[in-house]
Enzyme design. Structure first.
Site, PDB file in Angstrom:
ATOM      1  N   TRP A 258       0.749  -1.222   0.046  1.00 59.46           N
ATOM      2  CA  TRP A 258      -0.104   0.121  -0.081  1.00 59.46           C
ATOM      3  C   TRP A 258       0.671   1.214  -0.055  1.00 59.46           C
ATOM      4  CZ3 TRP A 258      -4.402  -0.660  -1.981  1.00 59.46           C
ATOM      5  CH2 TRP A 258      -5.235  -1.808  -1.820  1.00 59.46           C
TER       6      TRP A 258
ATOM      7  N   ASP B  27      -1.650   6.540   6.414  1.00 52.46           N
ATOM      8  CA  ASP B  27      -2.813   5.638   5.826  1.00 52.46           C
ATOM      9  C   ASP B  27      -3.197   4.736   7.179  1.00 52.46           C
ATOM     10  OD1 ASP B  27      -4.491   3.888   4.581  1.00 52.46           O
ATOM     11  OD2 ASP B  27      -3.080   3.493   2.911  1.00 52.46           O
TER      12      ASP B  27
ATOM     13  N   LYS C  13     -12.301  -1.564   5.985  1.00 52.75           N
ATOM     14  CA  LYS C  13     -11.656  -2.597   6.678  1.00 52.75           C
ATOM     15  C   LYS C  13     -11.880  -2.773   8.163  1.00 52.75           C
ATOM     16  CE  LYS C  13      -9.098  -2.762   3.014  1.00 52.75           C
ATOM     17  NZ  LYS C  13      -7.897  -1.923   2.694  1.00 52.75           N
TER      18      LYS C  13
END
Ligand code: PLP
Length: 362
Positions: free
Chosen positions: A103, A173, A197
């Protein structure tokens, strides 16, 4: 299990708390006397304004968000932030990124399209199985921010000590760890999280950004890509993801009722320990991450061979555990055990893996 639901170990979209789903069900046909479902409701209505205001306030209460930070609900998921961040925050056209997995790599690739990216530390040398030492990074004076992915969902690592940014703004993030533990918001310039998530339905990102970082000199940037647009319009420049805001608001209230982020952290530590203790004692399964950097949310583990990995994944599926196949870049298995995964789910999985190991050796 009530409703015959499976223990869903998906990395996202992932499980939501059952009491929240029940409330949503009960309000589906007629939301609190409004005569309609939230899906059918004007975002300009008073009823919806109350929903979004309460969602924001409950999130502020949960995280202790200071008044000089804006809370924005934006569409485009966490992925759009990979672009919006450099577009809005690169004043000098330069930023420092730490590369810890898939990511952060994606965020780096997008930022490179906007300006100069300095990768000041990386754990690529060991397939992103640890967090590099970031106590003394080489950060140019004029770098606009330092960027991290605080929990790498695919590789299963978490930052337990934030990098020393040497006075620069920190951007994080938090998609796969949002609201899993207490967070001191003032350590950051900006925090963001795709909500599917650890919070609610897909299709929305929560952005928490310090007010002075929101610029009004970016008039060349498409209006939708400016944080200012969303901040000025109370996240309703256009029709927002009303449904996600409603569901997330319910989760925020639910987490508050459980005792907030300190309580969630205790639960998450306890839950992850059950699985990690087993992995540490097992002769068949091995965790892939350095112990001190292990995620409490995403737990990747492998056996000695791809064939055996596949056999275990198939066996878990047949036994009613879902989505345990590991990501292809790590292989093996991955158990995502977010806030909403009950302890019983982790206990049941460990019992199953123990039995599998014993039978395999026999
Ligand atoms: C899933 C994920 C993303 C991407 O989220 P989308 O909402 O699908 O864009 C970004 N960062 C992390 C850490 C993630 O886990």
């Amino acid at each position: 299990m009530k409703y015959d639901r499976t223990f869903n170990f998906s990395a996202g979209p992932a499980m939501m708390p059952e009491p929240v789903l029940e409330e949503i069900r009960d309000e589906m046909m007629n939301y609190r006397g409004s005569g309609m479902c939230v899906m059918e409701m004007s975002h300009r209505s008073k009823v919806f304004q109350t929903i979004i205001d309460e969602a924001e306030q409950d999130l502020r209460d949960l995280m202790g968000i200071p008044d000089n930070y804006k809370v924005l609900f934006i569409q485009g998921g966490a992925t759009l932030q990979f672009s919006m961040i450099p577009m809005n925050l690169m004043k000098n056209g330069k930023a420092v990124y730490v590369e810890t997995g898939a990511w952060s790599k994606k965020a780096i690739a997008e930022a490179k399209k906007v300006g100069e990216v300095i990768v000041a530390a990386s754990s690529k040398d060991k397939n992103f199985s640890y967090i590099p030492d970031c106590s003394d990074l080489d950060i140019p004076e004029d770098a606009d921010y330092v960027y991290i992915c605080e929990n790498e969902t695919i590789h299963g690592l978490t930052w337990n000590t934030l990098p020393n940014t040497k006075g620069h703004i920190l951007v994080s993030d938090q998609s796969s760890m949002f609201l899993s533990r207490p967070c001191n918001v003032s350590d950051y310039g900006m925090i963001y999280a795709g909500v599917q998530k650890n919070v609610g339905p897909a299709g929305m990102v929560v952005v928490i950004i310090r007010e002075d970082l929101i610029r009004d000199d970016l008039t060349d940037l498409p209006v939708y890509l400016q944080y200012k647009t969303h901040a000025d319009a109370g996240s309703m420049y256009n029709t927002p993801n009303c449904w996600a805001i409603y569901c997330c608001g319910k989760v925020f209230k639910y987490l508050k009722s459980l005792g907030g982020l300190e309580a969630m952290n205790q639960k998450n530590i306890e839950k992850a320990k059950i699985l990690y203790d087993f992995l540490d004692s097992s002769k068949m399964f091995t965790g892939t991450v350095a112990k001190e950097d292990r995620s409490l949310m995403n737990v990747p583990f492998v056996t000695e061979s791809k064939e055996l990995d596949a056999e275990v994944v198939a066996a878990t599926k047949a036994a009613g555990f879902d989505n345990l196949k590991g990501h292809k870049s790590v292989g093996g298995l991955r158990a995502s055990i977010y806030n909403a995964m009950p302890k019983e789910g982790v206990e049941a999985l460990v019992e199953f893996l123990k039995k599998f190991e014993a039978e395999h050796q026999a």
